[in-house]
Write a protein that holds these residues in place. Sequence first.
Motif, PDB file in Angstrom:
ATOM      1  N   TYR A   1       0.848  -1.199   0.000  1.00  0.00           N
ATOM      2  CA  TYR A   1       0.000   0.000   0.000  1.00  0.00           C
ATOM      3  C   TYR A   1       0.881   1.246   0.000  1.00  0.00           C
ATOM      4  O   TYR A   1       1.676   1.473   0.916  1.00  0.00           O
ATOM      5  N   ILE A   2       0.738   2.047  -1.049  1.00  0.00           N
ATOM      6  CA  ILE A   2       1.504   3.284  -1.175  1.00  0.00           C
ATOM      7  C   ILE A   2       0.663   4.434  -0.625  1.00  0.00           C
ATOM      8  O   ILE A   2      -0.404   4.745  -1.166  1.00  0.00           O
ATOM      9  N   VAL A   3       1.139   5.058   0.468  1.00  0.00           N
ATOM     10  CA  VAL A   3       0.488   6.237   1.025  1.00  0.00           C
ATOM     11  C   VAL A   3       1.517   7.362   1.039  1.00  0.00           C
ATOM     12  O   VAL A   3       2.591   7.241   0.468  1.00  0.00           O
ATOM     13  N   ARG A   4       1.226   8.471   1.691  1.00  0.00           N
ATOM     14  CA  ARG A   4       2.200   9.556   1.820  1.00  0.00           C
ATOM     15  C   ARG A   4       2.591   9.714   3.276  1.00  0.00           C
ATOM     16  O   ARG A   4       1.733   9.821   4.157  1.00  0.00           O
ATOM     17  N   SER A   5       3.874   9.728   3.516  1.00  0.00           N
ATOM     18  CA  SER A   5       4.363  10.010   4.859  1.00  0.00           C
ATOM     19  C   SER A   5       4.151  11.478   5.173  1.00  0.00           C
ATOM     20  O   SER A   5       4.440  12.357   4.348  1.00  0.00           O
ATOM     21  N   GLY A   6       3.662  11.741   6.379  1.00  0.00           N
ATOM     22  CA  GLY A   6       3.497  13.127   6.787  1.00  0.00           C
ATOM     23  C   GLY A   6       4.818  13.849   6.957  1.00  0.00           C
ATOM     24  O   GLY A   6       4.850  15.074   7.021  1.00  0.00           O
ATOM     25  N   GLY A   7       5.921  13.085   7.009  1.00  0.00           N
ATOM     26  CA  GLY A   7       7.234  13.698   7.140  1.00  0.00           C
ATOM     27  C   GLY A   7       7.561  14.631   5.997  1.00  0.00           C
ATOM     28  O   GLY A   7       8.264  15.633   6.176  1.00  0.00           O
ATOM     29  N   ALA A   8       7.056  14.321   4.813  1.00  0.00           N
ATOM     30  CA  ALA A   8       7.298  15.162   3.644  1.00  0.00           C
ATOM     31  C   ALA A   8       6.240  16.252   3.488  1.00  0.00           C
ATOM     32  O   ALA A   8       6.339  17.083   2.584  1.00  0.00           O
ATOM     33  N   LEU A   9       5.243  16.253   4.377  1.00  0.00           N
ATOM     34  CA  LEU A   9       4.117  17.173   4.245  1.00  0.00           C
ATOM     35  C   LEU A   9       4.006  18.165   5.398  1.00  0.00           C
ATOM     36  O   LEU A   9       3.070  18.954   5.450  1.00  0.00           O
ATOM     37  N   GLY A  10       4.956  18.101   6.323  1.00  0.00           N
ATOM     38  CA  GLY A  10       4.905  18.992   7.464  1.00  0.00           C
ATOM     39  C   GLY A  10       4.234  18.412   8.691  1.00  0.00           C
ATOM     40  O   GLY A  10       4.034  19.114   9.688  1.00  0.00           O
ATOM     41  N   PHE A  11       3.868  17.133   8.640  1.00  0.00           N
ATOM     42  CA  PHE A  11       3.248  16.444   9.764  1.00  0.00           C
ATOM     43  C   PHE A  11       4.008  15.140  10.013  1.00  0.00           C
ATOM     44  O   PHE A  11       3.562  14.053   9.644  1.00  0.00           O
ATOM     45  N   PRO A  12       5.185  15.203  10.635  1.00  0.00           N
ATOM     46  CA  PRO A  12       6.063  14.025  10.739  1.00  0.00           C
ATOM     47  C   PRO A  12       5.482  12.849  11.501  1.00  0.00           C
ATOM     48  O   PRO A  12       5.936  11.721  11.314  1.00  0.00           O
ATOM     49  N   SER A  13       4.492  13.073  12.343  1.00  0.00           N
ATOM     50  CA  SER A  13       3.922  11.963  13.115  1.00  0.00           C
ATOM     51  C   SER A  13       2.687  11.358  12.458  1.00  0.00           C
ATOM     52  O   SER A  13       2.022  10.506  13.052  1.00  0.00           O
ATOM     53  N   MET A  14       2.392  11.777  11.210  1.00  0.00           N
ATOM     54  CA  MET A  14       1.141  11.376  10.579  1.00  0.00           C
ATOM     55  C   MET A  14       1.374  10.785   9.190  1.00  0.00           C
ATOM     56  O   MET A  14       2.482  10.855   8.649  1.00  0.00           O
ATOM     57  N   ILE A  15       0.329  10.198   8.639  1.00  0.00           N
ATOM     58  CA  ILE A  15       0.335   9.758   7.250  1.00  0.00           C
ATOM     59  C   ILE A  15      -0.918  10.299   6.572  1.00  0.00           C
ATOM     60  O   ILE A  15      -1.931  10.542   7.228  1.00  0.00           O
ATOM     61  N   ARG A  16      -0.811  10.493   5.274  1.00  0.00           N
ATOM     62  CA  ARG A  16      -1.970  10.900   4.485  1.00  0.00           C
ATOM     63  C   ARG A  16      -2.364   9.747   3.580  1.00  0.00           C
ATOM     64  O   ARG A  16      -1.547   9.243   2.811  1.00  0.00           O
ATOM     65  N   VAL A  17      -3.619   9.338   3.672  1.00  0.00           N
ATOM     66  CA  VAL A  17      -4.115   8.209   2.892  1.00  0.00           C
ATOM     67  C   VAL A  17      -5.216   8.695   1.954  1.00  0.00           C
ATOM     68  O   VAL A  17      -6.211   9.278   2.396  1.00  0.00           O
ATOM     69  N   SER A  18      -5.041   8.480   0.655  1.00  0.00           N
ATOM     70  CA  SER A  18      -6.101   8.785  -0.301  1.00  0.00           C
ATOM     71  C   SER A  18      -7.216   7.758  -0.151  1.00  0.00           C
ATOM     72  O   SER A  18      -6.958   6.573   0.077  1.00  0.00           O
ATOM     73  N   ILE A  19      -8.444   8.199  -0.308  1.00  0.00           N
ATOM     74  CA  ILE A  19      -9.587   7.301  -0.167  1.00  0.00           C
ATOM     75  C   ILE A  19      -9.753   6.502  -1.455  1.00  0.00           C
ATOM     76  O   ILE A  19      -9.949   7.081  -2.533  1.00  0.00           O
ATOM     77  N   GLY A  20      -9.658   5.179  -1.348  1.00  0.00           N
ATOM     78  CA  GLY A  20      -9.774   4.313  -2.512  1.00  0.00           C
ATOM     79  C   GLY A  20     -11.148   3.693  -2.638  1.00  0.00           C
ATOM     80  O   GLY A  20     -12.140   4.206  -2.103  1.00  0.00           O
ATOM     81  N   THR A  21     -11.216   2.580  -3.323  1.00  0.00           N
ATOM     82  CA  THR A  21     -12.464   1.822  -3.433  1.00  0.00           C
ATOM     83  C   THR A  21     -12.709   1.080  -2.128  1.00  0.00           C
ATOM     84  O   THR A  21     -11.837   0.996  -1.258  1.00  0.00           O
ATOM     85  N   ALA A  22     -13.887   0.499  -1.995  1.00  0.00           N
ATOM     86  CA  ALA A  22     -14.225  -0.239  -0.781  1.00  0.00           C
ATOM     87  C   ALA A  22     -13.218  -1.361  -0.527  1.00  0.00           C
ATOM     88  O   ALA A  22     -12.752  -1.558   0.611  1.00  0.00           O
TER      89      ALA A  22
END
Length: 362
Positions: free
Chosen positions: A323-344
């Motif tokens: 599963y490819i998500v985005r690390s918050g480290g590259a987005l200014g939120f080092p303790s978080m991840i950003r997950v795009s909403i996919g299919t069910a």
Amino acid sequence: MKAKQQLSLLQAYKPGKPIDEVKRELGLEKVVKLASNENPYGCSKRVRQALYEQASLSVYPDGAGTGMKEAISTHLSVNKDEILLGSGLDEVIQIVSRALLTQEDNIVQATPTFSQYSHHAVIEGAEVREVPLYDGVHDLPAMLQAIDEHTKIVWVCNPNNPSGTYVNEQQLISFLREVPPSTLVILDEAYYEYVVATDYPQTLPLIHQYPNVMVMRTFSKAYGLAGLRIGYAVANAQLIEQLEVARLPFNTSSLAQASAVVALEDIAFVEECREKNRKELERYYDFCRKNRLFYYPSETNFILMELGISGDMAFQALLRAGYIVRSGGALGFPSMIRVSIGTAEENKGCIEQLQRLVDEAR
């Protein structure tokens, strides 16, 4: 050959790894990409037919985008001369920055927010004034305090990427009343079609009330046309006329223009995508509430959340699981991840892996 000195302060944009590359590197048969906030349901079937019928590929596209501007004009009830077309909103940001910013100017923006605002300001030699988010939302009163006589642009990403939060109508109007007329306020509404909040501002009428307001929207998200690179801005006609000088000729392709026109017509497809997105977003909310995890309520097709480990660690663990998500480290939120909403199905699998990480962290 020596480039501008300010380029040494920047890094080229690094997109996420392609699915095939991840499969090869990690020996995986299946990889799900939930990193770039794309529409997991693709685009309208009508768009596919329009692409098939677009045969004049040996001829330059309509540089003025006449047909597309007419379609946007009808869809949004704005004038054609109030529309600027771009190869995605990335190019619109570039056009505006190139046309307006000099070394004597500054921009004001939130932080963290979309990286390209500051990126292009630095290229033009302008100062970047960053105002921290307040509870994940643009701190408009503090941004107002950062404005001076040299502020050319204020960027308001609404909803904001990467937090998914939004500025409501009352907050925005109060802000616009105080911004000097010489400062352009750009409202980046890339995720507009996903918004369900009832107090979200309807901004297009504001361009007549406030001539220093610009609204940007895109076909890359809910319309599912990210690969065709097509977006636009709406502002007062005089400003658009000036910006057109900085726009490259034939900057949007025939395929992109034809597809966007048809995409606007299929309102039912966009509504269906918004409903599915909201339903699946609730599944992530349930997961976070169940595990008492912090997250930002989102008006977009992604969610920013904490898992109890660093964003980089979570990113790597999920990558190994396919599963490819985005690390918050590259987005200014080092303790978080950003997950795009996919299919069910994609979300079910991703949440199972997220649960595993949470359990291991505890």
